[in-house]
Enzyme design. Sequence first.
Site, PDB file in Angstrom:
ATOM      1  NE  ARG A   1      -1.656  -2.393   3.003  1.00  0.00           N
ATOM      2  CZ  ARG A   1      -1.592  -3.644   2.681  1.00  0.00           C
ATOM      3  NH1 ARG A   1      -2.681  -4.333   2.001  1.00  0.00           N
ATOM      4  NH2 ARG A   1      -0.757  -4.384   2.818  1.00  0.00           N
ATOM      5  CB  THR A   2       3.211   2.755   2.320  1.00  0.00           C
ATOM      6  OG1 THR A   2       2.496   2.114   3.492  1.00  0.00           O
ATOM      7  CG2 THR A   2       3.832   3.997   2.701  1.00  0.00           C
TER       8      THR A   2
ATOM      9  CE  LYS B   1      27.177  -3.640  -5.806  1.00  0.00           C
ATOM     10  NZ  LYS B   1      27.643  -2.855  -6.684  1.00  0.00           N
TER      11      LYS B   1
ATOM     12  NE  ARG C   1       6.979   0.864   5.220  1.00  0.00           N
ATOM     13  CZ  ARG C   1       5.906   0.141   5.104  1.00  0.00           C
ATOM     14  NH1 ARG C   1       5.556  -1.163   4.857  1.00  0.00           N
ATOM     15  NH2 ARG C   1       4.545   0.874   5.283  1.00  0.00           N
TER      16      ARG C   1
ATOM     17  CG  HIS D   1       3.067   3.851   8.745  1.00  0.00           C
ATOM     18  ND1 HIS D   1       3.388   4.681   7.612  1.00  0.00           N
ATOM     19  CD2 HIS D   1       2.938   2.665   8.025  1.00  0.00           C
ATOM     20  CE1 HIS D   1       3.141   4.078   6.406  1.00  0.00           C
ATOM     21  NE2 HIS D   1       2.788   2.940   6.665  1.00  0.00           N
TER      22      HIS D   1
HETATM   23  N1   CP Z   1      -0.324  -0.140   5.945  1.00  0.00           N
HETATM   24  C1   CP Z   1       0.993  -0.172   5.442  1.00  0.00           C
HETATM   25  O1   CP Z   1       1.752   0.169   5.736  1.00  0.00           O
HETATM   26  O2   CP Z   1       0.702  -1.243   4.304  1.00  0.00           O
HETATM   27  P1   CP Z   1       2.027  -1.825   3.546  1.00  0.00           P
HETATM   28  O3   CP Z   1       2.903  -2.362   4.232  1.00  0.00           O
HETATM   29  O4   CP Z   1       1.563  -2.649   2.480  1.00  0.00           O
HETATM   30  O5   CP Z   1       2.581  -0.453   3.067  1.00  0.00           O
END
Ligand code: CP
Length: 316
Positions: free
Chosen positions: A59-60, A87, A109, A137
Amino acid sequence: MNGWTKKDLIGLEVLSKDEIDLILETAVSFKEISTRQVKKVPTLRGKTIVLFFFEPSTRTRSSFELAAKRLSADTLNISTSTSAVKKGETVKDTIKNIEAMQVDAIIIRHPASGIAQALSNCVGPSIINAGDGCHEHPTQGLLDIFTIKEKKGRIKGLNVSIIGDISHSRVARSNIWGLKKLGARITLCGPRTLIPKGIEKMGVNVTTSLPQALENADVVNILRIQRERQKAGLFPSLREYAMRYGVSKEKLEKYAKDDVLIMHPGPMNRGIEITPDVADGSFSVILEQVTNGIAVRMAVLYLVCQAQAEEEGQES
Ligand code: CP
């Protein structure tokens, strides 16, 4: 408040109520763009946005990429498997090299809590946290709040219950910071081993009883149970977790309000923390959360890039 001044988006803890409101209001005006036949505006033409994901994401990552593309920015995807981090290069060196390519924003992320803040201190482009360890998040928190506001018309005074692994959840933390600032009452629910000691200091209620968390809740946000936690002995079995904390239609009918909103950030473990009839049922807004994620991320990209441009204008 007139405008956004922050270069980065690290978390909702460091945002004011006005700043959160500004993102939500900006997202309202961006949401309509995704309903057009031509889903594109020239707002960020000429900007380059890098998506740097050291953990899996459906999603993100895709939501940020679509948000950037719908604003006409150029995007570049880098993942652990394709970067020189594999590496032995440090993340900081990698980011400094990306910065040298004159990009405007880096969405990151990473499993290390605090890495987004650390990187924002040493590079010029905007750093947007797409999930750092167990810390925050922020865009998930914002899209959750946006969806609640869209459905309930307000945040202030609502009872929001967050169910599941609170200890390891960056989604829970961003929701708590954001919702508290906007005046919601929050109840956290899960096995004692998955709730951090002293979290009540954040101004939340804590219960280990799912029926208690469901009663009076206007919103129930169900978190993914992280299966690796079972190996660490934090709960006995998935079957027992599903029995005690899994949200089913039967439990909702017995304990919850008639107009309760069911949310889940994804990815879902169907049959464990949520039954399919709840995930796909009439109370669920799970896919609407995903739709709203694009508008919220468009708003964030627009605001941080605008702040950068204003800062550069003042310097020149
Ligand atoms: N909600 C969320 O962070 O989903 P993903 O891990 O798919 O990005």
